[in-house]
Design an enzyme around this catalytic site. Structure first.
Site, PDB file in Angstrom:
ATOM      1  N   HIS A 130     -58.864  32.098  97.021  1.00 32.59           N
ATOM      2  CA  HIS A 130     -58.443  32.507  95.682  1.00 32.59           C
ATOM      3  C   HIS A 130     -57.183  33.373  95.604  1.00 32.59           C
ATOM      4  CE1 HIS A 130     -61.889  35.534  96.304  1.00 32.59           C
ATOM      5  NE2 HIS A 130     -60.782  36.178  96.546  1.00 32.59           N
ATOM      6  N   GLU A 179     -67.225  40.275  86.961  1.00 29.76           N
ATOM      7  CA  GLU A 179     -66.929  41.357  86.014  1.00 29.76           C
ATOM      8  C   GLU A 179     -66.107  40.883  84.818  1.00 29.76           C
ATOM      9  OE1 GLU A 179     -64.827  44.466  88.052  1.00 29.76           O
ATOM     10  OE2 GLU A 179     -66.544  44.983  89.326  1.00 29.76           O
ATOM     11  N   TYR A 237     -58.967  48.995  89.228  1.00 37.86           N
ATOM     12  CA  TYR A 237     -60.291  48.444  88.905  1.00 37.86           C
ATOM     13  C   TYR A 237     -61.244  48.416  90.102  1.00 37.86           C
ATOM     14  CZ  TYR A 237     -58.563  48.253  84.319  1.00 37.86           C
ATOM     15  OH  TYR A 237     -58.078  48.678  83.108  1.00 37.86           O
ATOM     16  N   TYR A 248     -71.806  37.234 100.416  1.00 35.44           N
ATOM     17  CA  TYR A 248     -72.757  36.118 100.332  1.00 35.44           C
ATOM     18  C   TYR A 248     -73.713  36.106 101.514  1.00 35.44           C
ATOM     19  CZ  TYR A 248     -71.501  34.281  95.879  1.00 35.44           C
ATOM     20  OH  TYR A 248     -71.369  34.144  94.524  1.00 35.44           O
TER      21      TYR A 248
END
Ligand SMILES: [Ca+2]
Length: 394
Positions: free
Chosen positions: A171, A266, A276, A287
């Site tokens: 990502h 979130e 953040y 995971y």
């Protein structure tokens, strides 16, 4: 005990009703920082929306942008193709002139957006995984779209490159949002590798940030870190994992949906210069079940407005402002990948007071949600045979 605490918290917040039925939390030891930060009461739209399939046959499409004549631009992630799609679903040949993309895994061609002056200058902006020496990275480019005949992009130029270059197919963010002042927000993920994760709160790196640039790629002087030595001047906010959904509300505030680890998706309200917290604080875990955070809160770090445990895997975010669904005005719509739903959030005074899961009967991964010029919602499904859907009142 937990049930009692949550019930007490909801009662204190003046909320009523049970939350959407999901599985048990992955990280039950983490408790919300305030009532209603997770598992808001379930709400139901008066009538389920009517879903029309406008087109199909897209290979994992990612984003939609509307042209002034109401045709749509649709990106296809792994192939790097861009299409012009009519309201009846008629699809152009792929637009020519786009750069090569690294389309492996989560990479490829992602978002697309029109310049505020598009009718005059024809400029279209897009994000993609740029193949580079030593790896890849997210890039933002723009070009002039010429539609008549076989559509093409001309004078394509890269206006921003996420740095540093890393080698990851994971990502990288990629959402584009134009602000009313003409500046452009770009969301940037941390690549889901340890080296990138370590940089998410480091202002010397673009990874795990939201940046704000001008449409030509230059840096606005009122960005928060332009005078801080060692900081990259494009940075607007830091400490994000992977923001795939972003939208401005009626007051011009930037809301984002952030893909978290297991149990840690979130919703954040993003403000200039704020941190953040990822990976220092959060509500999820690896995971594998391993711990990431010692705590959910920390000094100088912002709390999410809302979080999901178990996760929904948020893709896109739209804030409804149309007239077609008066009941939905001001509500947030989040595409759900693993949750295979369109998630509706009712927000009041900066807090989530209701949650609804729409389209659960279809069982499709929702990749994109945008409001069309007609007030309908348009969605893309994340499949090899991806669909373009339109939601209108039932
Ligand atoms: Ca966070």
């Amino acid at each position: 005990m937990r049930t009692f605490l949550v019930a007490t918290a909801l009662a204190a917040a003046g909320a009523a009703g049970a939350p959407v039925r999901t599985g048990p939390p992955n990280v039950p030891e983490f408790q919300p920082a305030f009532p209603g930060q997770t598992r808001a009461p379930e709400v139901r739209s008066a009538r389920p929306p009517r879903v029309t399939e406008i087109a199909s046959g897209f290979d994992r499409p990612w984003a939609i942008a509307f042209l002034p004549d109401r045709r749509m631009l649709v990106t296809e992630k792994p192939t790097g193709r861009l299409y012009v799609v009519g309201l009846e679903g008629e699809k152009s040949p792929p637009v020519s002139g786009l750069p090569e993309v690294d389309g492996r895994d989560q990479g490829g061609l992602l978002d697309v957006a029109l310049d505020a002056d598009y009718p005059r200058n024809g400029l279209v902006y897009f994000t993609y995984y740029e193949p580079r020496k030593g790896g890849n990275g997210l890039a933002v480019a723009r070009g002039r779209l010429v539609v008549p005949g076989r559509p093409r992009l001309e004078n394509v130029e890269v206006i921003f490159r996420m740095m540093p270059t890393l080698d990851s197919t994971k990502h990288a963010g990629g959402r584009l949002v134009f602000a009313p002042d003409g500046s452009l927000f770009v969301t940037l993920g941390e690549r889901s590798i340890l080296e990138g994760r370590r940089q998410a709160r480091d202002l010397g790196s673009h990874l795990g940030k939201i940046v704000r640039i001008r449409p030509d790629g230059s840096v606005p002087e009122d960005n928060p870190f332009t005078r801080r030595s060692g900081a990259r001047p494009e940075i607007w906010s830091s400490g994000h994992r992977n923001v795939l959904g972003a939208a401005l509300d009626a007051q011009g505030r930037l809301w984002v949906a952030e893909m978290g680890p297991r149990g840690g998706d979130e919703l954040n309200l993003v403000e200039l210069g704020k941190d953040y917290g990822w990976p220092t604080i959060g509500y999820g875990e690896e995971y594998s079940g391993q711990r990431i955070h010692a705590s959910t809160q920390g000094p100088g770090m912002e709390q999410p407005v809302y979080y999901w445990d178990p996760v929904i895997s948020p893709s896109a975010l739209a804030i409804y402002s149309g007239d077609l669904f008066p009941e939905w005005k001001g509500d947030l719509f989040v595409g759900g990948l693993s949750s295979r739903a369109l998630v509706r959030l009712v927000v009041k005074d900066g807090r989530v007071v209701g949650e609804e899961r729409l389209l659960t009967d279809r069982g499709e991964r929702i990749r994109e949600v945008v409001q069309g010029p007609d007030g309908a919602l348009y969605l893309l499904t994340d499949e090899r045979n991806g669909k373009l859907l339109r939601l209108a009142p039932g």
